[in-house]
Design an enzyme around this catalytic site. Structure first.
Site, PDB file in Angstrom:
ATOM      1  N   GLU A 176       0.802  -1.227   0.000  1.00 30.38           N
ATOM      2  CA  GLU A 176       0.000   0.000   0.000  1.00 30.38           C
ATOM      3  C   GLU A 176       0.837   1.282   0.000  1.00 30.38           C
ATOM      4  OE1 GLU A 176      -3.694  -0.118   2.319  1.00 30.38           O
ATOM      5  OE2 GLU A 176      -3.075  -2.046   3.131  1.00 30.38           O
ATOM      6  N   ASP A 196      -8.314   3.604   4.735  1.00 37.20           N
ATOM      7  CA  ASP A 196      -8.704   2.320   5.316  1.00 37.20           C
ATOM      8  C   ASP A 196      -9.180   1.414   4.184  1.00 37.20           C
ATOM      9  OD1 ASP A 196      -9.732   1.323   8.281  1.00 37.20           O
ATOM     10  OD2 ASP A 196     -10.848   0.427   6.626  1.00 37.20           O
ATOM     11  N   LYS A 198     -11.654  -0.335   3.966  1.00 39.15           N
ATOM     12  CA  LYS A 198     -13.118  -0.357   3.794  1.00 39.15           C
ATOM     13  C   LYS A 198     -13.592   0.768   2.855  1.00 39.15           C
ATOM     14  CE  LYS A 198     -14.510  -0.445   8.204  1.00 39.15           C
ATOM     15  NZ  LYS A 198     -13.428  -0.810   9.101  1.00 39.15           N
ATOM     16  N   HIS A 259     -10.536   2.806  18.649  1.00 37.97           N
ATOM     17  CA  HIS A 259     -11.441   1.747  19.106  1.00 37.97           C
ATOM     18  C   HIS A 259     -10.871   1.144  20.375  1.00 37.97           C
ATOM     19  CE1 HIS A 259     -13.416   0.679  14.999  1.00 37.97           C
ATOM     20  NE2 HIS A 259     -14.128   1.548  15.676  1.00 37.97           N
ATOM     21  N   TYR A 260     -11.758   0.856  21.320  1.00 40.29           N
ATOM     22  CA  TYR A 260     -11.349   0.025  22.440  1.00 40.29           C
ATOM     23  C   TYR A 260     -12.495  -0.949  22.711  1.00 40.29           C
ATOM     24  CZ  TYR A 260      -8.964  -1.677  26.475  1.00 40.29           C
ATOM     25  OH  TYR A 260      -8.287  -2.507  27.339  1.00 40.29           O
ATOM     26  N   TYR A 265      -3.920  -4.927  17.562  1.00 38.71           N
ATOM     27  CA  TYR A 265      -3.296  -4.275  18.710  1.00 38.71           C
ATOM     28  C   TYR A 265      -1.970  -3.611  18.353  1.00 38.71           C
ATOM     29  CZ  TYR A 265      -6.990  -6.111  21.587  1.00 38.71           C
ATOM     30  OH  TYR A 265      -8.231  -6.359  22.127  1.00 38.71           O
ATOM     31  N   HIS A 266      -2.064  -2.651  17.454  1.00 39.30           N
ATOM     32  CA  HIS A 266      -0.963  -1.730  17.154  1.00 39.30           C
ATOM     33  C   HIS A 266      -1.666  -0.381  17.075  1.00 39.30           C
ATOM     34  CE1 HIS A 266       2.823  -0.360  15.094  1.00 39.30           C
ATOM     35  NE2 HIS A 266       1.974   0.627  14.815  1.00 39.30           N
ATOM     36  N   HIS A 268      -3.569   2.766  16.424  1.00 42.18           N
ATOM     37  CA  HIS A 268      -3.965   3.462  15.199  1.00 42.18           C
ATOM     38  C   HIS A 268      -5.206   4.300  15.476  1.00 42.18           C
ATOM     39  CE1 HIS A 268      -6.061  -0.447  15.268  1.00 42.18           C
ATOM     40  NE2 HIS A 268      -7.068   0.221  14.741  1.00 42.18           N
TER      41      HIS A 268
HETATM   42  N1  GTA Z   1      -5.487   0.070   4.594  1.00 35.11           N
HETATM   43  O1  GTA Z   1      -4.805  -4.427   5.071  1.00 35.11           O
HETATM   44  C1  GTA Z   1      -5.384  -3.413   5.451  1.00 35.11           C
HETATM   45  C2  GTA Z   1      -6.296  -3.408   6.549  1.00 35.11           C
HETATM   46  N2  GTA Z   1      -6.782  -4.358   7.399  1.00 35.11           N
HETATM   47  C3  GTA Z   1      -6.458  -5.773   7.421  1.00 35.11           C
HETATM   48  C4  GTA Z   1      -7.632  -3.769   8.271  1.00 35.11           C
HETATM   49  N3  GTA Z   1      -7.703  -2.456   7.992  1.00 35.11           N
HETATM   50  C5  GTA Z   1      -6.898  -2.191   6.932  1.00 35.11           C
HETATM   51  N4  GTA Z   1      -6.632  -1.035   6.288  1.00 35.11           N
HETATM   52  C6  GTA Z   1      -5.763  -1.050   5.253  1.00 35.11           C
HETATM   53  N5  GTA Z   1      -5.149  -2.208   4.869  1.00 35.11           N
HETATM   54  O2  GTA Z   1     -10.815   0.086  10.118  1.00 35.11           O
HETATM   55  C7  GTA Z   1      -8.474  -1.454   8.712  1.00 35.11           C
HETATM   56  C8  GTA Z   1      -9.861  -1.946   9.122  1.00 35.11           C
HETATM   57  C9  GTA Z   1     -10.139  -1.113  10.377  1.00 35.11           C
HETATM   58  C10 GTA Z   1      -8.755  -0.785  10.921  1.00 35.11           C
HETATM   59  C11 GTA Z   1      -8.465  -1.554  12.182  1.00 35.11           C
HETATM   60  O3  GTA Z   1      -7.821  -1.200   9.938  1.00 35.11           O
HETATM   61  O4  GTA Z   1     -10.801  -1.737   8.107  1.00 35.11           O
HETATM   62  P1  GTA Z   1      -9.593  -1.885  14.530  1.00 35.11           P
HETATM   63  O5  GTA Z   1      -8.347  -2.562  15.000  1.00 35.11           O
HETATM   64  O6  GTA Z   1     -10.262  -0.973  15.458  1.00 35.11           O
HETATM   65  O7  GTA Z   1     -10.504  -3.039  14.001  1.00 35.11           O
HETATM   66  O8  GTA Z   1      -9.277  -1.054  13.207  1.00 35.11           O
HETATM   67  P2  GTA Z   1     -12.069  -3.108  13.648  1.00 35.11           P
HETATM   68  O9  GTA Z   1     -12.639  -1.774  13.463  1.00 35.11           O
HETATM   69  O10 GTA Z   1     -12.748  -4.048  14.563  1.00 35.11           O
HETATM   70  O11 GTA Z   1     -11.981  -3.866  12.296  1.00 35.11           O
HETATM   71  P3  GTA Z   1     -12.923  -3.852  11.100  1.00 35.11           P
HETATM   72  O12 GTA Z   1     -12.265  -4.761  10.131  1.00 35.11           O
HETATM   73  O13 GTA Z   1     -13.228  -2.479  10.671  1.00 35.11           O
HETATM   74  O14 GTA Z   1     -14.272  -4.561  11.626  1.00 35.11           O
HETATM   75  C12 GTA Z   1     -15.318  -3.897  12.277  1.00 35.11           C
HETATM   76  C13 GTA Z   1     -16.626  -4.237  11.611  1.00 35.11           C
HETATM   77  O15 GTA Z   1     -16.696  -3.509  10.385  1.00 35.11           O
HETATM   78  C14 GTA Z   1     -16.765  -5.698  11.210  1.00 35.11           C
HETATM   79  O16 GTA Z   1     -17.236  -6.527  12.233  1.00 35.11           O
HETATM   80  C15 GTA Z   1     -17.749  -5.569  10.084  1.00 35.11           C
HETATM   81  O17 GTA Z   1     -19.060  -5.472  10.594  1.00 35.11           O
HETATM   82  C16 GTA Z   1     -17.410  -4.262   9.423  1.00 35.11           C
HETATM   83  N6  GTA Z   1     -16.546  -4.445   8.251  1.00 35.11           N
HETATM   84  C17 GTA Z   1     -15.296  -4.930   8.243  1.00 35.11           C
HETATM   85  N7  GTA Z   1     -14.771  -4.964   6.988  1.00 35.11           N
HETATM   86  C18 GTA Z   1     -15.738  -4.493   6.181  1.00 35.11           C
HETATM   87  C19 GTA Z   1     -15.808  -4.285   4.779  1.00 35.11           C
HETATM   88  N8  GTA Z   1     -14.774  -4.554   3.961  1.00 35.11           N
HETATM   89  N9  GTA Z   1     -16.953  -3.787   4.291  1.00 35.11           N
HETATM   90  C20 GTA Z   1     -17.978  -3.477   5.110  1.00 35.11           C
HETATM   91  N10 GTA Z   1     -17.960  -3.636   6.451  1.00 35.11           N
HETATM   92  C21 GTA Z   1     -16.877  -4.142   6.976  1.00 35.11           C
END
Ligand code: GTA
Length: 328
Positions: A176, A196, A198, A259-260, A265-266, A268
């Site tokens: 990225e 992100d 998403k 988020h908590y 767990y790094h 951000h």
């Molecule tokens: N740029 O490889 C990545 C990557 N990954 C693996 C995670 N993130 C990444 N970003 C880049 N490259 O916002 C992002 C995630 C998240 C952040 C980590 O890093 O998108 P967090 O540690 O607080 O984790 O943040 P969080 O928020 O729980 O994770 P996540 O994945 O957002 O999940 C929360 C909920 O969002 C899920 O339960 C689901 O309901 C929803 N969700 C997750 N992914 C998607 C999606 N692709 N589309 C729609 N909804 C989604």
């Protein structure tokens, strides 16, 4: 680690290479965002075993299945319609009347393929923890004291967290790299700001960026003290400036928070458009960066000592640990 894949990909594993390429592995795709990788549709071999979650409102479906015998999660999402594409859409779509009544009529509008793209997110090989993360489940609110963190949460996350490889790839420019919007390389107060995964970056009303700190020893807000104020202030100021410069969105239109518990767990910070309802932006999980800064200014030990509440899903192993410790 609890994040061990259900089935590991070997170095030379064909599917692993295909998926890496699709997901923007720098060796396979220096752009890091998988552009023009469409020569091969790896999803044509996906066999759905379960629908983990679907939402008509969010126009998203989360599927569990197998990709060439490996466990995988695929998320399909209809992307927002952008104003700039509307004129072309009206001019070049097929329109089929569904019904007409007085001044009212509804149609099926079939846009040309390039205006009708779905966002697909693939996790492969997926761990059991990924599958659970995306599954609809009952949640329970847990109140964690500073002591609970040390005796229950910390040992659990040290044992069973998601891999941080994707984070290190970003920090080391192995993935990225060309998506980075801003970087402050300072090892103490520096961070990388990028979209992100998403967010499809097509429109700012659902803008979503993350700032990932260069420091590697900070897991979450629980570990922040007054010593980290320069880091937090730096992310707050420079992150907002960079977003204004690149996307024209002022600080007053942004929701900037931690988020908590996080999933990764790094440390951000999430930067989302105020106009959007990003998942995890509710009061039970989101902690505004500005509040965190003020709390630490008032009391440097705030996040080490105070109780913090958060929701845990029914089958989350951390919930079981709180139950075993008689804390629920
Ligand atoms: N740029 O490889 C990545 C990557 N990954 C693996 C995670 N993130 C990444 N970003 C880049 N490259 O916002 C992002 C995630 C998240 C952040 C980590 O890093 O998108 P967090 O540690 O607080 O984790 O943040 P969080 O928020 O729980 O994770 P996540 O994945 O957002 O999940 C929360 C909920 O969002 C899920 O339960 C689901 O309901 C929803 N969700 C997750 N992914 C998607 C999606 N692709 N589309 C729609 N909804 C989604």
């Amino acid at each position: 680690m609890g994040d061990a894949p259900l089935k590991r990909v070997n170095e030379g594993d064909e599917l692993g290479q295909k998926v890496k390429k699709q997901k923007g592995d720098p060796e396979a795709d220096p752009s890091g965002n998988g552009e023009e990788c469409g020569e091969e549709n790896i999803l044509s071999g996906f066999k759905t075993t379960a629908v983990l979650k679907d939402s008509a409102r969010e126009k998203t479906i989360f599927l569990h299945g197998k990709l060439d015998e490996q466990e995988a999660v695929v998320i399909l999402q209809k992307t927002p319609i952008t104003v700039v594409s509307v004129a072309e859409m009206f001019a070049s779509s097929k329109l089929k009347l569904e019904m007409r009544n007085d001044i009212y009529s509804t149609y099926q509008l079939q846009p040309p393929a390039h205006l009708n793209v779905l966002k697909a997110t693939v996790v492969c090989p997926a761990t059991e923890k990924h599958v659970k993360k995306y599954q609809v489940q009952e949640s329970f609110l847990v109140e964690e004291t500073g002591e609970d963190y040390l005796s229950i949460t910390l040992p659990y996350i040290q044992e069973k967290s998601f891999s941080l490889q994707w984070v290190f790839n970003i920090l080391e420019k192995k993935a990225e790299a060309d998506r980075i919007v801003y970087e402050d390389p300072d090892p103490d107060v520096g961070f990388v700001l990028l979209p992100d995964f998403k967010w499809d970056q097509k429109q700012t009303h659902d803008l979503y960026l993350i700032a990932i700190v260069h420091q590697r020893d900070l897991k979450s807000i629980r570990e922040l003290t007054a010593d980290h104020l320069p880091l937090l202030q730096n992310i707050c100021t420079k992150g907002k400036e960079a977003i204004l410069k690149r996307y024209g969105l002022p600080a007053s239109k942004l929701r900037v928070y931690f988020h908590y518990q996080p999933s990764y767990y790094h440390l951000h910070v999430h930067f989302t458009a105020l106009a959007s309802e990003a998942p995890g932006s509710g009061v039970e999980r989101a902690h505004l960066l500005s509040d965190v800064i003020q709390n630490l200014r008032a009391d440097g030990g705030f996040y080490r000592q105070r109780s913090l509440s958060f929701p845990l899903r029914a089958d989350d192993g951390l919930l079981a640990r709180f139950q075993q410790a008689g804390r629920l």
